[in-house]
Motif scaffolding. Structure first.
Motif, PDB file in Angstrom:
ATOM      1  N   LYS A 140       0.843  -1.198   0.000  1.00 55.30           N
ATOM      2  CA  LYS A 140       0.000   0.000   0.000  1.00 55.30           C
ATOM      3  C   LYS A 140       0.877   1.247   0.000  1.00 55.30           C
ATOM      4  O   LYS A 140       1.964   1.271   0.574  1.00 55.30           O
ATOM      5  N   LYS A 141       0.380   2.288  -0.677  1.00 58.84           N
ATOM      6  CA  LYS A 141       1.133   3.524  -0.814  1.00 58.84           C
ATOM      7  C   LYS A 141       0.190   4.707  -0.979  1.00 58.84           C
ATOM      8  O   LYS A 141      -0.850   4.593  -1.648  1.00 58.84           O
ATOM      9  N   GLU A 166      -4.807   9.369  -2.429  1.00 58.83           N
ATOM     10  CA  GLU A 166      -5.367   8.026  -2.571  1.00 58.83           C
ATOM     11  C   GLU A 166      -4.434   7.004  -1.931  1.00 58.83           C
ATOM     12  O   GLU A 166      -3.209   7.170  -1.938  1.00 58.83           O
ATOM     13  N   LEU A 167      -5.012   5.946  -1.393  1.00 57.66           N
ATOM     14  CA  LEU A 167      -4.251   4.815  -0.886  1.00 57.66           C
ATOM     15  C   LEU A 167      -4.375   3.703  -1.919  1.00 57.66           C
ATOM     16  O   LEU A 167      -5.451   3.162  -2.131  1.00 57.66           O
ATOM     17  N   ILE A 168      -3.284   3.379  -2.594  1.00 61.04           N
ATOM     18  CA  ILE A 168      -3.337   2.432  -3.696  1.00 61.04           C
ATOM     19  C   ILE A 168      -2.514   1.182  -3.395  1.00 61.04           C
ATOM     20  O   ILE A 168      -1.673   1.164  -2.497  1.00 61.04           O
ATOM     21  N   GLU A 169      -2.762   0.141  -4.163  1.00 54.80           N
ATOM     22  CA  GLU A 169      -1.934  -1.058  -4.156  1.00 54.80           C
ATOM     23  C   GLU A 169      -0.949  -0.951  -5.320  1.00 54.80           C
ATOM     24  O   GLU A 169      -1.341  -0.632  -6.445  1.00 54.80           O
ATOM     25  N   ALA A 191       4.183   4.708   2.781  1.00 58.03           N
ATOM     26  CA  ALA A 191       4.002   3.460   2.045  1.00 58.03           C
ATOM     27  C   ALA A 191       4.526   2.310   2.902  1.00 58.03           C
ATOM     28  O   ALA A 191       5.263   2.522   3.871  1.00 58.03           O
ATOM     29  N   ASP A 192       4.151   1.086   2.545  1.00 61.56           N
ATOM     30  CA  ASP A 192       4.636  -0.076   3.294  1.00 61.56           C
ATOM     31  C   ASP A 192       6.135  -0.273   3.133  1.00 61.56           C
ATOM     32  O   ASP A 192       6.804  -0.773   4.039  1.00 61.56           O
ATOM     33  N   TYR A 193       6.667   0.102   1.958  1.00 58.13           N
ATOM     34  CA  TYR A 193       8.102  -0.005   1.681  1.00 58.13           C
ATOM     35  C   TYR A 193       8.549   1.254   0.962  1.00 58.13           C
ATOM     36  O   TYR A 193       7.797   1.837   0.173  1.00 58.13           O
ATOM     37  N   ALA A 194       9.805   1.654   1.215  1.00 57.79           N
ATOM     38  CA  ALA A 194      10.364   2.817   0.527  1.00 57.79           C
ATOM     39  C   ALA A 194      11.862   2.622   0.358  1.00 57.79           C
ATOM     40  O   ALA A 194      12.519   1.990   1.196  1.00 57.79           O
ATOM     41  N   CYS A 195      12.411   3.162  -0.731  1.00 54.14           N
ATOM     42  CA  CYS A 195      13.846   3.098  -0.986  1.00 54.14           C
ATOM     43  C   CYS A 195      14.508   4.403  -0.550  1.00 54.14           C
ATOM     44  O   CYS A 195      13.960   5.486  -0.759  1.00 54.14           O
ATOM     45  N   ALA A 196      15.689   4.270   0.044  1.00 53.84           N
ATOM     46  CA  ALA A 196      16.451   5.438   0.484  1.00 53.84           C
ATOM     47  C   ALA A 196      17.910   5.279   0.100  1.00 53.84           C
ATOM     48  O   ALA A 196      18.429   4.159   0.068  1.00 53.84           O
ATOM     49  N   ASP A 245       2.597  14.832  18.894  1.00 55.35           N
ATOM     50  CA  ASP A 245       1.235  15.273  19.188  1.00 55.35           C
ATOM     51  C   ASP A 245       0.235  14.145  18.970  1.00 55.35           C
ATOM     52  O   ASP A 245      -0.485  13.746  19.883  1.00 55.35           O
ATOM     53  N   ARG A 246       0.218  13.605  17.742  1.00 49.82           N
ATOM     54  CA  ARG A 246      -0.759  12.567  17.397  1.00 49.82           C
ATOM     55  C   ARG A 246      -0.144  11.549  16.458  1.00 49.82           C
ATOM     56  O   ARG A 246       0.780  11.860  15.709  1.00 49.82           O
ATOM     57  N   CYS A 247      -0.698  10.330  16.508  1.00 51.79           N
ATOM     58  CA  CYS A 247      -0.319   9.275  15.576  1.00 51.79           C
ATOM     59  C   CYS A 247      -1.553   8.837  14.787  1.00 51.79           C
ATOM     60  O   CYS A 247      -2.653   8.759  15.340  1.00 51.79           O
ATOM     61  N   TYR A 248      -1.350   8.576  13.502  1.00 50.38           N
ATOM     62  CA  TYR A 248      -2.428   8.137  12.619  1.00 50.38           C
ATOM     63  C   TYR A 248      -1.979   6.889  11.858  1.00 50.38           C
ATOM     64  O   TYR A 248      -0.796   6.773  11.516  1.00 50.38           O
ATOM     65  N   PRO A 249      -2.891   5.977  11.553  1.00 49.22           N
ATOM     66  CA  PRO A 249      -2.524   4.856  10.677  1.00 49.22           C
ATOM     67  C   PRO A 249      -2.399   5.341   9.242  1.00 49.22           C
ATOM     68  O   PRO A 249      -2.891   6.430   8.897  1.00 49.22           O
ATOM     69  N   LEU A 250      -1.759   4.536   8.393  1.00 50.44           N
ATOM     70  CA  LEU A 250      -1.539   4.931   6.995  1.00 50.44           C
ATOM     71  C   LEU A 250      -2.845   5.296   6.308  1.00 50.44           C
ATOM     72  O   LEU A 250      -2.897   6.267   5.544  1.00 50.44           O
ATOM     73  N   LYS A 251      -3.911   4.538   6.566  1.00 56.63           N
ATOM     74  CA  LYS A 251      -5.180   4.807   5.896  1.00 56.63           C
ATOM     75  C   LYS A 251      -5.791   6.152   6.284  1.00 56.63           C
ATOM     76  O   LYS A 251      -6.686   6.652   5.600  1.00 56.63           O
TER      77      LYS A 251
END
Length: 323
Positions: free
Chosen positions: A2-3, A16-19, A101-106, A289-295
């Motif tokens: 998900k991203k 948008e949250l996409i696959e 995103a679930d995965y990211a390159c750095a 301050d606050r935490c949110y899930p990806l969605k």
């Protein structure tokens, strides 16, 4: 995986949250399984299509880079062929474009090992904001000097207060009434409530003024500087930014007081390592301050955009709780 993506400028409603497919690291990159990320003002300005960013990136009508997120903390999933610093399984934090995103390159030089006594959320809350504060302060202040930080309760400001204290300075924090206790709790020696007082009319002079937020005339800031004082703006109202950019260099030639604008922080491994050591020692503790899930990234961006976040807003994944 998900991203989060956006294909047009606008409010957080356009994201948008996409696959999509998992990215593959290049020779000098590291693939990170993201456990936490945090929201920065830059994410907000990119989403809203700030004209300066459109012109700088050549994205006048619509974004070319459709991912969001910079700050990241997680575990190394894979490494490129020429990476020598990390190996799969390492816990890291730093900067990765598209970290919502679930995965990211750095790039391997834009990550460092996460201290074992620091949570993924705290590590993710740190990179861009702490680097901005560090690069604004280091080399400009010395123990015993007086530092004023305007916007002391926000993401960059809360790190600036703690970093300035770690350098042995006397810190005056400027924030609103509801954030005075936060400023005191992170080490401010003095606090000014900007809703009640004008920070430039106290007759106090400072060796360094760091303006992260708010607006005061650059001429008022200049009067509040010591004879060899330094003023650095890194945000705030457009008028404050433009004065620092355009008027600051002119005023800096009048006498020994220097006034300037600081752009986007440079992502440097050595500075990330300094921040990591301060996190590990407890001299710097992120204010979250606050935490949110990806969605709920849209809600996180909305909250940041309102301009009242205390410290940092973090995006979290619950997968690391069982890792």
């Amino acid at each position: 995986m998900k991203k989060i993506v956006y294909t047009k400028y606008g409010s957080p409603d356009v994201i948008e949250l996409i696959e999509t497919e998992q990215p593959v690291p290049s020779d000098h990159q590291v693939l990170v399984k993201v456990y936490a990320a945090s929201v920065n003002a830059l994410d907000w300005h990119r989403l809203r299509g700030a004209m300066g960013i459109r012109l700088l990136n050549g994205e006048l009508f619509k974004p070319k880079e459709i991912s969001l997120g910079l700050d990241v903390a997680g575990r190394v999933e894979a490494v490129g062929n020429r990476v020598t610093t990390f190996q799969p399984g390492d816990e890291v934090f730093g900067v990765a474009k598209g970290s919502f995103a679930d995965y990211a390159c750095a790039d391997e030089h834009e990550l460092v090992l996460k201290p074992t006594n620091v949570s993924f959320e705290a590590a993710a809350a740190t990179p861009v904001a702490a680097l901005t504060a560090l690069q604004a302060l280091q080399g400009r202040i010395h123990p015993g000097q007086k530092v004023l930080i305007n916007g002391a309760s926000g993401g960059v400001g809360s790190f600036a207060v703690q970093l300035a204290k770690s350098f042995g300075t006397m810190v005056t924090a400027v924030c609103s009434t509801r954030n005075l206790d936060i400023a005191r709790s992170i080490g401010a020696d003095h606090v000014i409530d900007y809703t009640q007082d004008d920070l430039t009319t106290h007759g106090q002079q400072y060796d360094l003024i760091f303006a992260v937020n708010g607006y005061n005339s650059i001429f008022n800031y200049r009067r509040a500087l010591c004879p060899k004082g330094i003023y650095v703006a890194a945000g705030g109202a457009l008028a404050q930014i433009m004065q620092a950019l355009l008027v600051g260099p002119i005023l800096s030639n009048v006498d020994s007081r220097k006034l300037s604008f600081m752009g986007v922080a440079q992502i440097e491994e050595k500075d990330l390592s300094v921040i990591g050591a301060l996190l590990e020692s407890g001299k710097v503790v992120p204010v979250i301050d606050r935490c949110y899930p990806l969605k709920a990234t849209a809600a996180a961006l909305c909250y940041l955009g309102e301009g009242h976040a205390k410290g940092k807003v973090v995006i979290t994944w619950d997968t690391h709780s069982n890792a």
